[in-house]
Design an enzyme around this catalytic site. Structure first.
Site, PDB file in Angstrom:
ATOM      1  N   LYS A  42      21.019 -98.288 -56.518  1.00 58.61           N
ATOM      2  CA  LYS A  42      19.739 -98.125 -57.204  1.00 58.61           C
ATOM      3  C   LYS A  42      18.922 -99.371 -56.908  1.00 58.61           C
ATOM      4  O   LYS A  42      19.400-100.493 -57.065  1.00 58.61           O
ATOM      5  CB  LYS A  42      19.974 -97.987 -58.710  1.00 58.61           C
ATOM      6  CG  LYS A  42      18.707 -97.782 -59.498  1.00 58.61           C
ATOM      7  CD  LYS A  42      19.015 -97.534 -60.963  1.00 58.61           C
ATOM      8  CE  LYS A  42      17.752 -97.233 -61.727  1.00 58.61           C
ATOM      9  NZ  LYS A  42      18.022 -96.864 -63.107  1.00 58.61           N
TER      10      LYS A  42
ATOM     11  N   ASP B 125      18.095 -91.509 -74.558  1.00 58.84           N
ATOM     12  CA  ASP B 125      17.626 -90.549 -73.546  1.00 58.84           C
ATOM     13  C   ASP B 125      18.775 -89.656 -73.069  1.00 58.84           C
ATOM     14  O   ASP B 125      18.946 -89.431 -71.876  1.00 58.84           O
ATOM     15  CB  ASP B 125      16.975 -91.274 -72.368  1.00 58.84           C
ATOM     16  CG  ASP B 125      16.092 -90.339 -71.536  1.00 58.84           C
ATOM     17  OD1 ASP B 125      15.660 -89.292 -72.064  1.00 58.84           O
ATOM     18  OD2 ASP B 125      15.832 -90.649 -70.364  1.00 58.84           O
TER      19      ASP B 125
END
Length: 186
Positions: free
Chosen positions: A34, A139
């Protein structure tokens, strides 16, 4: 007793032999990388979320149901995190694949109950560990629950994770994915 010939070679010859040795796929560890280009990020909050996610992943390292991070570093203007590779995709993709493979094309193919229970159980174990260190994910949704053929269910995306406070709802701006938020957060 050694029988045969013994040949002492130079270190250079040994290094050449190592280079000649063919590398196979099992010699490598697959990782997911990432990256966040810090030079193009418009909001400080984006950088803060990325850094928070890395800190949380390192705190929860070695938990079987949380994405494992191997290394994180900054190189020039890029934040880089190397994490374990998860081959099964997200729970969201898995459920879409069920729909796509249904016999009549309608949304009626259900996930087998034993799979539903295993996914929920493993996701809750990851969340419980997060809650034990007084953190809230904020989330949780099918796209942030990953599947792996070797390690089961893994929670990902800890960028919105925070420590709850007494007046959390009043002080925090709503964040997360609207369709999956608790009603009191909307």
């Amino acid at each position: 007793v050694y029988k045969g010939s013994l040949r002492l070679g130079s270190q250079e010859e040994e290094e050449e032999k190592e280079e000649e040795k063919e590398l196979k796929e099992e010699d490598y560890t697959k990782v997911a990388i990432k990256t966040v280009d810090l030079s193009t990020v418009e909001y400080e909050e984006t950088v803060a979320r990325s850094e928070r996610e890395i800190r949380v992943l390192f705190m929860l390292r070695n938990h079987p149901h949380i994405l494992q991070i191997h290394k994180a570093f900054k190189f020039k203007d890029t934040l880089i995190a190397c994490c374990e590779w998860l081959d099964g995709g997200s729970l969201l993709q898995f459920s879409k694949d069920l729909d796509d493979n249904s016999d009549n094309g309608h949304r009626n193919k259900e996930m087998p109950m034993r799979i539903v229970l295993a996914v929920v159980r493993q996701a809750l174990r990851g969340l419980n560990t997060l809650h034990q260190i007084n953190m809230t994910h904020r989330d949780i949704k099918p796209a942030n629950i990953m599947l792996s053929s070797t390690s089961g269910v893994k929670l990902i995306d800890f960028g919105m994770t925070t420590a709850p406070c007494r007046h959390w709802i009043k002080h925090q701006h709503p964040c997360g994915t609207m369709a999956f938020m608790a009603p009191e957060m909307m």
